[in-house]
Design an enzyme around this catalytic site. Structure first.
Site, short mmCIF file in Angstrom:
data_model
loop_
_atom_site.label_atom_id
_atom_site.label_comp_id
_atom_site.label_asym_id
_atom_site.label_seq_id
_atom_site.Cartn_x
_atom_site.Cartn_y
_atom_site.Cartn_z
N TYR A 1 0.86 -1.18 0.00
CA TYR A 1 0.00 0.00 0.00
C TYR A 1 0.89 1.23 0.00
CZ TYR A 1 -3.39 3.49 1.67
OH TYR A 1 -4.19 4.59 1.80
N ASP B 1 9.39 2.94 -0.84
CA ASP B 1 8.36 3.63 -0.06
C ASP B 1 8.63 3.32 1.42
OD1 ASP B 1 4.69 3.59 0.11
OD2 ASP B 1 6.25 4.60 1.29
N LYS C 1 4.76 9.68 8.24
CA LYS C 1 4.64 9.22 9.62
C LYS C 1 5.68 9.84 10.56
CE LYS C 1 2.47 5.03 7.87
NZ LYS C 1 1.09 5.04 8.39
P1 KE4 Z 1 -0.76 8.57 4.27
O1 KE4 Z 1 -1.30 9.20 3.03
O2 KE4 Z 1 -1.79 7.75 5.01
O3 KE4 Z 1 -0.02 9.55 5.19
O4 KE4 Z 1 0.42 7.54 3.82
C1 KE4 Z 1 0.11 6.53 2.88
C2 KE4 Z 1 1.10 5.40 3.01
C3 KE4 Z 1 2.11 5.29 2.07
N1 KE4 Z 1 3.02 4.30 2.13
C4 KE4 Z 1 2.99 3.39 3.15
C5 KE4 Z 1 4.04 2.31 3.18
C6 KE4 Z 1 2.00 3.47 4.15
O5 KE4 Z 1 1.99 2.55 5.15
C7 KE4 Z 1 1.04 4.49 4.09
C8 KE4 Z 1 -0.07 4.63 5.12
N2 KE4 Z 1 -0.20 3.57 6.06
C9 KE4 Z 1 -1.53 3.34 6.60
C10 KE4 Z 1 -1.43 2.24 7.65
N3 KE4 Z 1 -0.91 1.03 7.15
C11 KE4 Z 1 -2.13 4.58 7.17
C12 KE4 Z 1 -3.34 4.35 8.05
C13 KE4 Z 1 -4.59 4.80 7.39
O6 KE4 Z 1 -4.76 4.58 6.17
O7 KE4 Z 1 -5.41 5.39 8.11
#
Ligand code: KE4
Length: 423
Positions: free
Chosen positions: A138, A233, A261
């Site tokens: 993801y 990523d 994060k």
């Molecule tokens: P955000 O757009 O949520 O800040 O980041 C996206 C993203 C990109 N790349 C990786 C490897 C990520 O894990 C994420 C976001 N992670 C999720 C939890 N696995 C965020 C939690 C959510 O979607 O509320």
């Protein structure tokens, strides 16, 4: 009326991010009113030891006084200028010091923005349209990346989202993670059309899967051979699995890296960066457009910079690694005593556990075949014992510097009780 029912009257799905909705575990989401150190406090008075940490940012624990003070002090002088400020240069230098494979970077406000921008940059810089990602990984919710995605998309059973035009989706090639043969075949077939490969170097969105020996090395070689840009990523793994992220742990040099994060310490901040020659293609120096009203705003920069500075404490990662390894050994021992098959993974302050007798888990198919029902029972049992884990079988967990050894012991004891009851 429950808080969730009230929220659903005005917020789509009652949540501002789907994975929070408890769809992956059943029941209603818990509303929090406070978080401090290793603890989160619910509106209904319950208190939990927290292993979600807002999905990764809280590596020092929630509302660390030094981070809060940095936010307060900076906010007094203005929340956002929409113009350069020195804090942006300072955090950029700090990130580059921690991840020297990054020569130039751009700050943005979310991991999604970081990966979306990195993909556009790779396409613009190479003049190619095709991208490769891996099933179950993801990278946020931009159109080209919501194809067989992990995290909330996988939790809800919609890995490829409606709303992404077929004409765009066709440029995204999705391969099985850790499958070297499929990777080599894809490059044999289409190598010189591939703008970039984007990968979670250690996955955290189809639970936690490390790369098989040689997989990342092969990926690096194939990208170099075909002039395709390798994007790590590290939104989740950055500063989490090691001070220099997965690229330090694995010893692989990506061309671009995306961060999020921890880099914002809980405030909206993320980044993408890498080789200066590639970053030169980003506006205003280059033609690939990318922008953001609140990109680099001083308050988020102050929170992120303080968070990153505090990573320099001697022994920080040794302690974090030891606590997390102890937690996973405790889970594994408890599951073994209860006769329940469990596979565990851990790196730095990140961990994963999968109810499966097929361990070690290295592929999406193995994750998909795991025992979700036992996970759900375990999740709710741990809630009843005052332990808050990610409400999805496809997520990783996080330990912070604020978690004490006693809390790790308490968590292990809780797991033993819950697993015994399940058995
Ligand atoms: P955000 O757009 O949520 O800040 O980041 C996206 C993203 C990109 N790349 C990786 C490897 C990520 O894990 C994420 C976001 N992670 C999720 C939890 N696995 C965020 C939690 C959510 O979607 O509320």
């Amino acid at each position: 009326m429950s808080l969730y029912s009230s929220a659903r009257e005005v917020i789509a799905g009652g949540v501002n991010s789907p994975v929070r909705a408890f769809a992956g575990v059943g029941g209603e989401p818990i509303f929090f009113k406070k978080a401090k150190g290793s603890r989160v406090f619910a509106e209904d008075g319950r208190e939990f030891i927290d292993y979600v940490g807002s999905w990764g940012p809280m590596i020092h624990g929630h509302s660390h006084p030094d981070v809060i003070q940095a936010v307060v002090d900076t906010a007094q002088n203005g929340l956002s200028f929409g113009a350069p400020c020195v804090l942006e240069t300072e955090i950029a230098r700090k990130i580059i010091k921690l991840m020297p494979n990054i020569e130039r970077l751009r700050m943005v406000s979310s991991g999604t923005e970081a990966t979306m921008s990195a993909i556009r940059l790779a396409r613009g810089h190479t003049g190619r349209d095709r991208i490769i990602k891996f099933e179950g990984c993801y990278h946020g919710h931009s159109d080209s990346l919501l194809i067989k995605a992990g995290s909330g998309a996988l939790t809800l059973g919609v890995p490829s989202s409606p709303g992404v035009p077929a004409g765009l989706a066709e440029h995204t090639i999705t391969l099985p993670f850790n499958d070297e043969a499929a990777l080599k075949q894809a490059f044999d077939d289409l190598g010189d059309e591939v703008a970039c490969v984007i990968v979670e170097p250690i996955t955290g969105n189809m639970n936690m899967l490390p790369p098989r020996d040689g997989f990342m090395e092969t990926l690096r070689e194939l990208c170099s051979a075909h002039d395709s840009i390798l994007i790590f990523d590290e939104v989740m793994t950055g500063f989490r699995v090691a001070r220099g992220g997965a690229q330090e742990l694995l010893g692989i040099k990506p061309d671009l890296t995306t961060l999020g994060k921890i880099v914002g310490g809980g405030m909206p901040a993320a980044a993408f960066g890498g080789k200066a020659g590639i970053m030169a293609s980003i506006a205003p120096d280059g033609p690939v457009y990318q922008a953001g009203t609140l990109s680099g705003n001083p308050v988020a920069m102050a929170a992120g910079l303080k968070t990153l500075d505090m990573l320099d404490q001697p022994g920080f990662y040794e302690s974090l690694n030891a606590k997390t390894a102890k937690l996973m050994k405790g889970f594994a021992d408890a599951a073994s005593d209860a006769g329940i098959p469990l596979a565990v993974e851990q790196a730095g302050g990140m961990f994963g556990f999968i109810f499966s007798d097929d361990g070690p888990i290295r592929s999406y198919d193995q994750v998909a075949a795991a025992d979700i029902e036992t996970f759900k029972a375990f999740f709710h049992g741990m809630i009843d014992h005052g332990i808050y884990l990610a409400p999805s079988a496809f997520e990783a967990g996080f330990v912070s510097a604020a978690h004490t050894d006693d809390e790790i012991d308490t968590t292990i004891a809780a797991a033993a009780d819950v697993l015994k009851a399940i058995a």
